[in-house]
Design an enzyme around this catalytic site. Structure first.
Site, PDB file in Angstrom:
ATOM      1  N   HIS A 207     -74.520 101.317  44.711  1.00 37.80           N
ATOM      2  CA  HIS A 207     -75.077 102.679  44.564  1.00 37.80           C
ATOM      3  C   HIS A 207     -76.465 102.749  45.172  1.00 37.80           C
ATOM      4  CE1 HIS A 207     -77.010 100.658  41.217  1.00 37.80           C
ATOM      5  NE2 HIS A 207     -77.839 101.666  41.111  1.00 37.80           N
TER       6      HIS A 207
ATOM      7  N   LYS B 245     -78.756  92.945  45.460  1.00 38.76           N
ATOM      8  CA  LYS B 245     -79.744  91.881  45.273  1.00 38.76           C
ATOM      9  C   LYS B 245     -79.315  90.951  44.158  1.00 38.76           C
ATOM     10  CE  LYS B 245     -83.989  90.438  46.230  1.00 38.76           C
ATOM     11  NZ  LYS B 245     -83.424  89.080  46.287  1.00 38.76           N
TER      12      LYS B 245
ATOM     13  N   LYS C  69     -80.045  95.180  35.490  1.00 41.18           N
ATOM     14  CA  LYS C  69     -81.421  94.676  35.471  1.00 41.18           C
ATOM     15  C   LYS C  69     -82.309  95.491  36.422  1.00 41.18           C
ATOM     16  CE  LYS C  69     -81.542  90.194  35.621  1.00 41.18           C
ATOM     17  NZ  LYS C  69     -81.624  88.765  36.023  1.00 41.18           N
TER      18      LYS C  69
ATOM     19  N   LYS D 177     -74.568  88.658  43.196  1.00 41.35           N
ATOM     20  CA  LYS D 177     -74.827  87.253  42.834  1.00 41.35           C
ATOM     21  C   LYS D 177     -73.984  86.356  43.709  1.00 41.35           C
ATOM     22  CE  LYS D 177     -77.329  85.220  39.602  1.00 41.35           C
ATOM     23  NZ  LYS D 177     -78.524  85.858  39.017  1.00 41.35           N
TER      24      LYS D 177
ATOM     25  N   SER E 284     -89.342  89.824  43.697  1.00 42.93           N
ATOM     26  CA  SER E 284     -88.515  89.766  44.909  1.00 42.93           C
ATOM     27  C   SER E 284     -88.602  91.095  45.665  1.00 42.93           C
ATOM     28  CB  SER E 284     -87.047  89.511  44.550  1.00 42.93           C
ATOM     29  OG  SER E 284     -86.810  88.135  44.394  1.00 42.93           O
TER      30      SER E 284
HETATM   31  N1  GLU Z   1     -81.835  84.931  40.208  1.00 44.79           N
HETATM   32  C1  GLU Z   1     -82.817  85.794  39.669  1.00 44.79           C
HETATM   33  C2  GLU Z   1     -82.213  86.691  38.616  1.00 44.79           C
HETATM   34  O1  GLU Z   1     -81.195  86.378  38.041  1.00 44.79           O
HETATM   35  C3  GLU Z   1     -83.585  86.539  40.730  1.00 44.79           C
HETATM   36  C4  GLU Z   1     -82.826  87.515  41.555  1.00 44.79           C
HETATM   37  C5  GLU Z   1     -83.607  88.095  42.720  1.00 44.79           C
HETATM   38  O2  GLU Z   1     -84.805  87.863  42.808  1.00 44.79           O
HETATM   39  O3  GLU Z   1     -82.982  88.762  43.536  1.00 44.79           O
HETATM   40  O4  GLU Z   1     -82.763  87.695  38.245  1.00 44.79           O
END
Ligand code: GLU
Length: 481
Positions: free
Chosen positions: A74, A79, A103, A115, A372
């Site tokens: 969306h 990320k 998140k 992921k 990030s």
């Molecule tokens: N792996 C981290 C998380 O679970 C960072 C993800 C990111 O920075 O894109 O939030």
């Protein structure tokens, strides 16, 4: 630095995505959105499962299992980190990708969730082999359009760190010659490879801000029978990897007492407090958290460490650590989820019914993805934060101080002058952006829980807020009129 806590689970979990969906369903009831839209938000849009061979050196080959899941597009890019672990399976990567979507929405980071996972134990491979695996994994993502500054942007996760992110950006840049924005294809890179100051500590720092915000609300602390503020709070942390280490360090610096630390080989405890840095160095030197001189108790069974006396428990290792099997023995009144998915829905229900507060993963550990986002912005703008205005601000402040001194006849001391005049560094700007994000998002989430929808937990509130934002996004796209 990669997290170093090993999984305790005997078998791969196959219900993690189901757990995330059941948290989602529970929250969805408090939103006004049509079921079709809710289904679209909940589902994983793209699941890419692939295998590739690597040479083992003795004429043998090994076939590696790998995944990249884009849960929701969306907002683009999607990320989320890449995990290297023997425990990785499709269900886990889907669950973690979904959590990334929620998140990002909770902390207003304009990305969809994704992921990645590679089913290996990095300890069983040489650096050359790990480089080979990482570059091959990246090439496979490039071939299928599963990576790119505007498509999908990986980051570190369990078992990966700056080194792997460097290999990824180098592979991507090599296969996209002339691409000006290539460095924005991945975050969590070393500073020398267009990374950003503060990213390494970001998740741990974010957890510290989250806990600090939670214990600052007097109404909530009163209900728990706790005093307001971090000062003197007893804290147990599971995981001394990147996330757990920095969370403990910042909490300790702010006056919290780290009474317990748990790693996969065991746990240590001291009611008067453990020196986090000293424990970290002891483990680095001896390979174990055990036999640390400053501990008054130690446990070979690490999970017993979670059950010791404390006010706040921070699981910062892996999912599924606090379950119906151990929740009744947990003495903490606040659980701050540094890891993704450390508490099962059953354990959460028990704990919240008892009156405890769980600061949910999708908010609590969002510091990593928040910074990030700053790194991605820095890469796209090709200039470090503060570079253009630091000196300008300093000169303006100096003129201001000179004028005030002249007008009042009062002269500042050299230290006072320095403090007033100093322009911000990139690190200070990053930390300030992170602090603001964590403070705002906490109260947004708490407001939904206590005032707007009156739900039973911060997690449900976080989901409600996230679902609302994603639903608006879909509706504005015209997909759901
Ligand atoms: N792996 C981290 C998380 O679970 C960072 C993800 C990111 O920075 O894109 O939030």
């Amino acid at each position: 630095m990669a997290k170093t806590v090993k999984a305790k689970k005997a078998e791969p979990e196959v219900h993690f995505f189901g757990d995330v969906c059941s948290f989602f369903d529970k929250a969805a009831r408090f939103t006004p959105h049509p079921q079709g839209l809710l289904n679209q938000i909940k589902t994983c849009n793209s699941v890419y499962r692939f295998q590739f061979p690597i040479r083992k050196g003795n004429g043998q080959f090994e076939v590696i299992d790998a995944w990249r899941v884009e849960h929701s597009q969306h907002k683009l890019p999607t990320k989320g980190g890449i995990r290297y672990s023997e425990m990785v399976n499709e269900d886990e990567v889907m669950a973690l990708a979904a959590l990334m979507t929620y998140k990002c929405a909770v902390v207003n980071v304009p990305f969809g969730g994704a992921k990645g996972g590679v089913k290996i134990n990095p300890k069983n491979y040489t650096v050359d082999q790990l480089e080979n695996i990482t570059r091959r994994y990246t090439s496979e993502l490039i071939k299928k359009n599963f990576i790119g500054p505007g498509i999908d942007v990986p980051a570190p996760d369990y078992g990966t760190g700056e080194r792997e992110m460097s290999w990824i950006v180098d592979t991507y840049a090599a296969m996209n010659p002339g691409s000006l924005d290539a460095s924005a294809c991945v975050t969590g890179k070393p500073i020398s490879q267009s990374g950003i100051n503060g990213r390494r500590e970001a998740t741990g720092r974010g957890i510290f801000y989250a806990v600090r915000e939670c214990v600052s609300v007097s109404e909530d602390m009163k209900k728990l029978g706790l005093s307001v503020g971090l000062e003197g709070k007893k804290v147990i942390v599971q995981g001394l990897g990147n996330v757990g280490f920095y969370a403990s360090k910042f909490i300790q610096e702010a006056g919290g007492i780290i009474v317990g630390l748990c790693e996969f080989e065991g746990a240590i405890y001291n009611p008067k407090g453990l020196d986090v840095e000293a424990v970290f160095n002891h483990r680095k030197k001896t390979g174990s958290i055990l036999n640390y001189k400053g501990a008054t108790k130690e446990f070979k069974n690490s999970s017993v460490g979670l059950e010791q006396e404390c006010d706040i428990l921070i699981p910062a290792a892996l999912e599924n650590q606090i379950t119906s099997a151990n929740i009744s023995k947990i003495k903490a009144k606040i659980i701050a989820e540094g890891a993704n998915g450390p508490t099962t829905p059953e354990a959460e229900e028990f704990f919240t019914k008892k009156g405890g507060i769980i600061i949910p993963d999708m908010y609590c550990n969002a510091g990593g993805v928040t910074v990030s986002y700053f790194e991605w912005l820095k890469n796209l703008s090709h200039v470090a934060f503060g570079r253009m205005d630091k000196r300008y601000e300093e000169n303006a402040s100096r003129t201001f101080v000179d004028t005030i001194e002249k007008a009042t006849g009062v002269t500042l001391s050299a230290d006072q002058r320095k403090a007033v005049i100093k322009g911000p560094t990139e690190l200070e700007l990053v930390n300030s952006g992170l602090e603001d994000t964590m403070i705002r998002s906490y109260h947004e989430m708490r407001e939904i829980k206590v005032v707007n929808r009156k739900v039973d937990s911060l997690r449900t509130a976080a989901f409600v807020g996230a679902i609302d934002k994603i639903a608006v996004s879909y509706m504005n796209l015209g997909i759901f009129p």
